[in-house]
Write an enzyme that holds these catalytic residues in place. Structure first.
Site, short mmCIF file in Angstrom:
data_model
loop_
_atom_site.label_atom_id
_atom_site.label_comp_id
_atom_site.label_asym_id
_atom_site.label_seq_id
_atom_site.Cartn_x
_atom_site.Cartn_y
_atom_site.Cartn_z
N HIS A 47 0.82 -1.20 0.00
CA HIS A 47 0.00 0.00 0.00
C HIS A 47 0.86 1.26 0.00
CE1 HIS A 47 0.98 -1.03 4.14
NE2 HIS A 47 0.75 0.22 4.50
N THR A 50 3.45 5.80 -3.31
CA THR A 50 4.61 5.80 -4.19
C THR A 50 5.69 4.83 -3.72
OG1 THR A 50 5.41 7.70 -2.91
CG2 THR A 50 4.35 8.18 -5.03
N ARG A 51 6.53 4.44 -4.69
CA ARG A 51 7.74 3.68 -4.42
C ARG A 51 8.86 4.20 -5.31
NH1 ARG A 51 4.48 1.96 -1.26
NH2 ARG A 51 4.29 -0.15 -0.42
N LYS A 264 7.75 12.77 1.01
CA LYS A 264 7.66 11.47 1.70
C LYS A 264 9.06 11.06 2.15
CE LYS A 264 6.41 6.63 0.77
NZ LYS A 264 5.86 5.69 -0.25
N HIS A 268 14.83 2.96 6.38
CA HIS A 268 14.98 1.67 5.71
C HIS A 268 15.64 0.60 6.56
CE1 HIS A 268 15.42 -1.06 2.34
NE2 HIS A 268 16.73 -1.13 2.54
N CYS A 312 4.24 0.24 7.59
CA CYS A 312 4.33 -0.78 6.55
C CYS A 312 5.14 -1.94 7.11
CB CYS A 312 5.00 -0.18 5.31
SG CYS A 312 4.96 -1.23 3.84
N LYS A 345 9.62 -2.31 -6.82
CA LYS A 345 10.02 -1.91 -8.16
C LYS A 345 10.19 -3.09 -9.10
CE LYS A 345 13.70 -0.07 -6.28
NZ LYS A 345 13.67 -0.76 -4.94
#
Length: 379
Positions: A47, A50-51, A264, A268, A312, A345
């Site tokens: 969800h 953007t990525r 955004k 990571h 996420c 991606k």
């Protein structure tokens, strides 16, 4: 119980399962996709708006041919569906000269002949005025990186899969599956299905559905903040590309300002270990202060106010590389899991690879380095 038959059943319709259903349906295969939640839910890893997509892939040069094929398939999917799925902004990797972000991206770029520039901190600040980089930092710039519009990608896969004859069923929980001659039987709460092949793309639920394999996966909760800059024009995509940063505060990634999401910014490399059921969906003020503090340190003026926060799930392998393979005992079953926070991606090409494995038992795509067997040997 009602019993049905398909050629291939795909279990899990997040971005990877939807891509697989699309790839199979385009080949004329009778495919049924099963998903335990509603379409485009926010409980897994697919969800959000953007990525990032990057070509000079610091994680390993072996990913570059795969991401190049992914670009082709994203373009094809966008043309077929009339949806805008990808915007090229260029990309900048930030860190010290010995950072894995820099070393790995340079290696991938040099091995595959990708256009790139290495800027010192002064040059980077001149090129990208919103960046406040320490003097001992460098920036690697690549041209083809950009933004995937995640929700549009997910919907496009599902729409075009159905257009090609796939049947996608939501709100159907799979309890398990077992060999049935040369095929498989899949047990769900609403009935039994039989298929020649089963593809499992269950994200953080993979360890449950593939419990017999003892997959070495760890699920982590990660946090993303969306913020409004002081002056959005200074952070627009024409001025600021997508960026990844290896800084003393950790590893981060970010997007330029877009009207529907602001700037955004996500972390990571860190997150609470959890399960899909136990994950903490709330976000604390301290977490928000930390994230906006880091962003403001390196992009001053980026975070005037917080627009929204999103949690996420990352499903991590021990080496942070994906797993895509056939089941070692049941060749009728193929699976992909452990995308470790950088898989989205690749969804278009992973769908193609999983369709190859399901229908042909092998793929011409260079996925050997992502085999489950590399991890099974170390358990």
């Amino acid at each position: 119980m009602r019993e049905e038959r398909a050629t291939v059943i795909v279990v899990g319709l997040g971005i990877m399962g939807s891509a697989t259903a699309w790839a199979l349906a385009r080949r004329g295969v009778r495919v049924v996709g099963l998903e335990q939640y509603a379409p485009f839910h926010a409980l897994g890893s697919s969800h959000g708006k953007t990525r990032i997509i990057r070509e000079a892939y610091f994680e390993s040069p072996e990913y570059v041919p795969l991401v190049q094929r992914a670009y082709e398939l994203w373009d094809e999917l966008g043309e077929r569906t009339g949806r805008r799925l990808l915007r090229v902004t260029g990309g900048v990797s930030i860190g010290r000269l010995d950072s894995p972000f820099i070393v790995g991206a340079r290696e991938s770029a040099q091995r595959h002949g990708l256009a790139h520039e290495l800027l010192d901190a002064q040059e980077a600040r001149k090129r990208f005025p919103v960046l406040a980089l320490p003097d001992d930092f460098v920036a690697l710039v690549e041209g083809r990186a950009g933004i995937l519009f995640a929700e549009e990608c997910w919907r496009a896969f599902c729409e075009d899969a159905v257009r090609h004859g796939a049947e996608l069923r939501f709100g159907v929980r799979v309890h398990g599956f077992a060999p049935d001659g040369e095929g498989m039987t899949v047990e769900t709460e609403s009935g039994r299905l039989r298929a020649d092949r089963v593809v499992v793309t269950a994200g953080p639920w993979s360890t449950t559905l593939l419990a017999d394999l003892g997959l070495p996966l760890e699920v982590r909760r990660v946090l993303v903040v969306h913020v409004q800059p002081d002056d959005p024009t200074r952070f627009r995509p024409e001025v600021l590309p997508i960026f990844i940063m290896d800084v003393p505060e950790g590893e981060y990634y970010g997007f330029p300002f877009l009207p529907d999401q602001g700037v955004k910014f996500g972390r990571h490399d860190d997150g609470e270990v959890c399960t899909p059921e136990s994950v903490r969906r709330t976000v604390t003020d301290d977490e928000v202060r930390w994230m906006t503090g880091v962003l403001q340190r390196y992009l001053p003026g980026a975070a005037r106010e917080v627009l929204m926060t999103v949690t996420c799930l990352y499903t991590m392998t021990p080496d942070s590389h994906f797993m895509i393979d056939r089941h070692p005992e049941w060749p009728q079953v193929v699976f992909a899991a452990g995308f470790s926070g950088h898989g989205f991606k690749f969804a278009s090409v992973m769908g193609e690879a999983l369709a190859d494995l399901a229908l042909e038992g092998a793929s011409r795509l260079p996925i050997g380095f992502l085999s489950f067997r590399r991890l099974a040997k170390t358990q």
